[in-house]
Design an enzyme around this catalytic site. Structure first.
Site, PDB file in Angstrom:
ATOM      1  N   THR A  71       0.832  -1.207   0.000  1.00  0.00           N
ATOM      2  CA  THR A  71       0.000   0.000   0.000  1.00  0.00           C
ATOM      3  C   THR A  71       0.866   1.256   0.000  1.00  0.00           C
ATOM      4  O   THR A  71       0.644   2.184  -0.785  1.00  0.00           O
ATOM      5  CB  THR A  71      -0.936  -0.006   1.234  1.00  0.00           C
ATOM      6  OG1 THR A  71      -1.723  -1.201   1.196  1.00  0.00           O
ATOM      7  CG2 THR A  71      -1.843   1.206   1.254  1.00  0.00           C
ATOM      8  N   ASN A 151      -5.842  -9.533  -7.712  1.00  0.00           N
ATOM      9  CA  ASN A 151      -5.909 -10.271  -6.452  1.00  0.00           C
ATOM     10  C   ASN A 151      -7.240 -10.984  -6.228  1.00  0.00           C
ATOM     11  O   ASN A 151      -7.330 -11.888  -5.421  1.00  0.00           O
ATOM     12  CB  ASN A 151      -5.635  -9.341  -5.267  1.00  0.00           C
ATOM     13  CG  ASN A 151      -6.443  -8.072  -5.322  1.00  0.00           C
ATOM     14  OD1 ASN A 151      -6.370  -7.321  -6.298  1.00  0.00           O
ATOM     15  ND2 ASN A 151      -7.223  -7.813  -4.293  1.00  0.00           N
ATOM     16  N   GLN A 179       0.695  -9.157  -6.361  1.00  0.00           N
ATOM     17  CA  GLN A 179       0.247 -10.560  -6.409  1.00  0.00           C
ATOM     18  C   GLN A 179       1.148 -11.451  -7.260  1.00  0.00           C
ATOM     19  O   GLN A 179       1.020 -12.674  -7.210  1.00  0.00           O
ATOM     20  CB  GLN A 179      -1.200 -10.648  -6.920  1.00  0.00           C
ATOM     21  CG  GLN A 179      -2.234 -10.148  -5.919  1.00  0.00           C
ATOM     22  CD  GLN A 179      -2.365 -11.034  -4.676  1.00  0.00           C
ATOM     23  OE1 GLN A 179      -2.004 -12.214  -4.691  1.00  0.00           O
ATOM     24  NE2 GLN A 179      -2.882 -10.472  -3.601  1.00  0.00           N
ATOM     25  N   SER A 199       5.345  -6.910  -1.900  1.00  0.00           N
ATOM     26  CA  SER A 199       4.926  -6.954  -0.494  1.00  0.00           C
ATOM     27  C   SER A 199       5.274  -8.337   0.047  1.00  0.00           C
ATOM     28  O   SER A 199       4.766  -9.351  -0.454  1.00  0.00           O
ATOM     29  CB  SER A 199       3.423  -6.702  -0.403  1.00  0.00           C
ATOM     30  OG  SER A 199       2.998  -6.855   0.926  1.00  0.00           O
ATOM     31  N   HIS A 201       4.580 -10.223   2.605  1.00  0.00           N
ATOM     32  CA  HIS A 201       3.656 -11.218   3.185  1.00  0.00           C
ATOM     33  C   HIS A 201       2.850 -11.973   2.138  1.00  0.00           C
ATOM     34  O   HIS A 201       2.127 -12.913   2.465  1.00  0.00           O
ATOM     35  CB  HIS A 201       2.752 -10.578   4.253  1.00  0.00           C
ATOM     36  CG  HIS A 201       1.659  -9.688   3.755  1.00  0.00           C
ATOM     37  ND1 HIS A 201       0.330 -10.032   3.847  1.00  0.00           N
ATOM     38  CD2 HIS A 201       1.675  -8.456   3.185  1.00  0.00           C
ATOM     39  CE1 HIS A 201      -0.422  -9.044   3.355  1.00  0.00           C
ATOM     40  NE2 HIS A 201       0.376  -8.074   2.954  1.00  0.00           N
ATOM     41  N   THR A 237      13.084   4.890  11.019  1.00  0.00           N
ATOM     42  CA  THR A 237      13.996   3.762  11.253  1.00  0.00           C
ATOM     43  C   THR A 237      13.479   2.529  10.524  1.00  0.00           C
ATOM     44  O   THR A 237      12.283   2.226  10.564  1.00  0.00           O
ATOM     45  CB  THR A 237      14.112   3.487  12.769  1.00  0.00           C
ATOM     46  OG1 THR A 237      14.593   4.685  13.376  1.00  0.00           O
ATOM     47  CG2 THR A 237      15.053   2.333  13.064  1.00  0.00           C
ATOM     48  N   CYS A 329      -9.663  -7.204   1.791  1.00  0.00           N
ATOM     49  CA  CYS A 329      -9.789  -5.805   2.184  1.00  0.00           C
ATOM     50  C   CYS A 329     -11.228  -5.334   2.077  1.00  0.00           C
ATOM     51  O   CYS A 329     -11.589  -4.325   2.651  1.00  0.00           O
ATOM     52  CB  CYS A 329      -8.898  -4.937   1.303  1.00  0.00           C
ATOM     53  SG  CYS A 329      -7.308  -5.684   1.047  1.00  0.00           S
TER      54      CYS A 329
HETATM   55  C1  LIG Z   1      -2.805  -6.247  -5.658  1.00  0.00           C
HETATM   56  C2  LIG Z   1      -2.504  -5.723  -4.291  1.00  0.00           C
HETATM   57  N1  LIG Z   1      -1.951  -4.513  -4.166  1.00  0.00           N
HETATM   58  C3  LIG Z   1      -1.641  -3.996  -2.970  1.00  0.00           C
HETATM   59  C4  LIG Z   1      -1.894  -4.693  -1.807  1.00  0.00           C
HETATM   60  C5  LIG Z   1      -1.533  -4.087  -0.496  1.00  0.00           C
HETATM   61  O1  LIG Z   1      -0.377  -4.686   0.028  1.00  0.00           O
HETATM   62  P1  LIG Z   1      -0.033  -4.567   1.590  1.00  0.00           P
HETATM   63  O2  LIG Z   1      -0.950  -5.508   2.301  1.00  0.00           O
HETATM   64  O3  LIG Z   1       1.404  -4.991   1.693  1.00  0.00           O
HETATM   65  O4  LIG Z   1      -0.210  -3.152   1.974  1.00  0.00           O
HETATM   66  C6  LIG Z   1      -2.498  -5.967  -1.883  1.00  0.00           C
HETATM   67  C7  LIG Z   1      -2.851  -6.718  -0.665  1.00  0.00           C
HETATM   68  O5  LIG Z   1      -3.902  -7.352  -0.582  1.00  0.00           O
HETATM   69  C8  LIG Z   1      -2.798  -6.495  -3.163  1.00  0.00           C
HETATM   70  O6  LIG Z   1      -3.343  -7.698  -3.313  1.00  0.00           O
END
Ligand SMILES: Cc1ncc(COP(=O)(O)O)c(C=O)c1O
Length: 381
Positions: A71, A151, A179, A199, A201, A237, A329
């Site tokens: 994000t 996603n 993704q 990202s 995770h 940091t 989300c």
């Molecule tokens: C396509 C996409 N963009 C951005 C994000 C946001 O990533 P983060 O959870 O690391 O903020 C996600 C998370 O679901 C995502 O699937």
């Protein structure tokens, strides 16, 4: 049985990632900005991590900036490109993640640029590259933001082609690759993109850490002001163990990518076959039902005779199955998925997003198929 099929929302940590992070939690606690030994050791580990990420993406460490996740990286790319280059037109699609959509809406509301949406196919959600070219022709001083893998419905956009169009029309190009990072190889010597995002995770790394790639020919202002971290591009940091974990996770993902892909595609195919046999009227949203055209980690089920999608997910949850009804989300939102809303869908259909990881098994797939078949006995299907 407890099974986890929500890997597009987040993935479990890989054991090797935990091992790599532990020393930075237990012993190496220095602040990387400190010039003493404790600090220098940690600084050196961060720079090694940056080098590793750059190497895997075939680019240079100077082009990688660590962030708090996808994000923030999307926000940084969009807001800072618009401000730095005085971009007047943002061209994107309605099926982008909210990290992009809400950011561009905010930019437009503030009067900093105008937003234009590329058409998407009502049947499968694919972005129209012809319409993109038309928008590029008619809107100078533009920036394109189009995701690589969706996603929710698993659509893949040919970002190589988008990049060529952007070069041809002199537009900047940002791609949300959250993704696909760690699941597909990105070669940044070959792809002409200004900004690209990862990202941790989403590929078995820790939460709350990601990165933004900014092409060396593109120079943007920071989003977060403060200290001189990230070469003055992001004050604050550093999330040291997050960064160490991210680099390790990407390395592990690249090492096993082909075998993970083969394993996951076989699971996806098995699920599609078993579900189609058990529930003949089932469908698959977007392109997710086309093995060779979609993000191999996502299968979005279009369930017949479903008035209450939340109840359907609840019933799966009771059986120990974690899946999602669209994007994580948007769960809890009464307006439903903004991505599925862009598709022509028959009334009374539910949606379950199944998203796979290398840790899923055939046994788990069979369990989900069995439980869904019980919820949709054939005479009602
Ligand atoms: C396509 C996409 N963009 C951005 C994000 C946001 O990533 P983060 O959870 O690391 O903020 C996600 C998370 O679901 C995502 O699937």
């Amino acid at each position: 049985m407890a099974v986890y099929f929500d890997n597009a929302a987040t993935t479990p940590l890989d054991e090797q990632v935990i091992e790599a992070m532990l020393p930075y939690m237990r012993n190496n606690y220095g602040n990387p900005s400190s010039t003493h030994t404790h600090g220098r050791q940690v600084r050196s580990a961060i720079e090694k991590a940056r080098k590793k990420v750059a190497e895997l993406l075939n680019t240079s460490p100077a082009e990688i900036f660590f962030t708090s996740g996808g994000t923030e990286a999307d926000n940084m790319a969009l807001c800072c490109m618009v401000d730095t280059y005085g971009i007047e037109n943002i061209i994107t699609s309605k099926i982008e993640h909210h990290a992009v959509l809400h950011t561009v809406k905010h930019i437009e509301k503030a009067g900093r640029a105008q937003v234009h949406f590329v058409d998407t196919d009502k049947d499968n959600g694919n972005v129209s590259l012809q319409h993109l070219e038309h928008l590029l022709k008619t809107h100078p001083n533009a920036m394109v933001s189009l995701m690589h893998g969706n996603n929710e419905i698993g659509n893949l956009t040919d970002i190589g082609h988008v990049a060529e169009l952007c070069v041809a029309y002199g537009a900047k190009f940002h791609s949300d690759t959250v993704q696909t990072m760690g699941h597909y190889r990105h070669d940044l010597q070959k792809l002409s993109v200004d900004c690209l995002v990862g990202s941790a995770h989403k590929f078995h790394g820790p939460k709350g850490v990601g990165f933004l790639y900014v092409n060396h020919a593109t120079s943007i202002q920071p989003l977060i002001y403060g200290g001189a971290q990230e070469r003055n591009m992001r004050g604050g940091t550093e999330n040291v163990y997050g960064i160490i974990g991210l680099a390790k996770a990407l390395e592990v993902a690249y090492t096993g990518m082909e075998s993970h892909k083969a394993h996951i595609m076989a699971l996806k195919q098995r699920m599609m076959e078993h579900l189609t046999a058990a529930i003949p009227t089932i469908g698959f949203n977007g392109t997710s039902g086309h093995l060779d055209q979609s993000l191999y980690t996502v299968l979005n089920l279009c369930m017949p005779d479903t008035d209450d999608n939340d109840m359907l997910l609840f019933n799966l949850d009771i059986q120990g199955i974690s899946a999602s009804g669209g994007s994580a989300c948007s769960s809890g939102s009464s307006i439903g998925s903004h991505v599925l809303n862009e598709l022509d869908r028959s009334e009374g259909r539910g949606s379950i997003r199944i998203s796979f990881s290398k840790y899923n098994t055939e046994e788990e797939v069979d369990y989900v198929c069995q439980k869904l078949a019980e919820l949709y006995p054939v005479e009602n299907a």
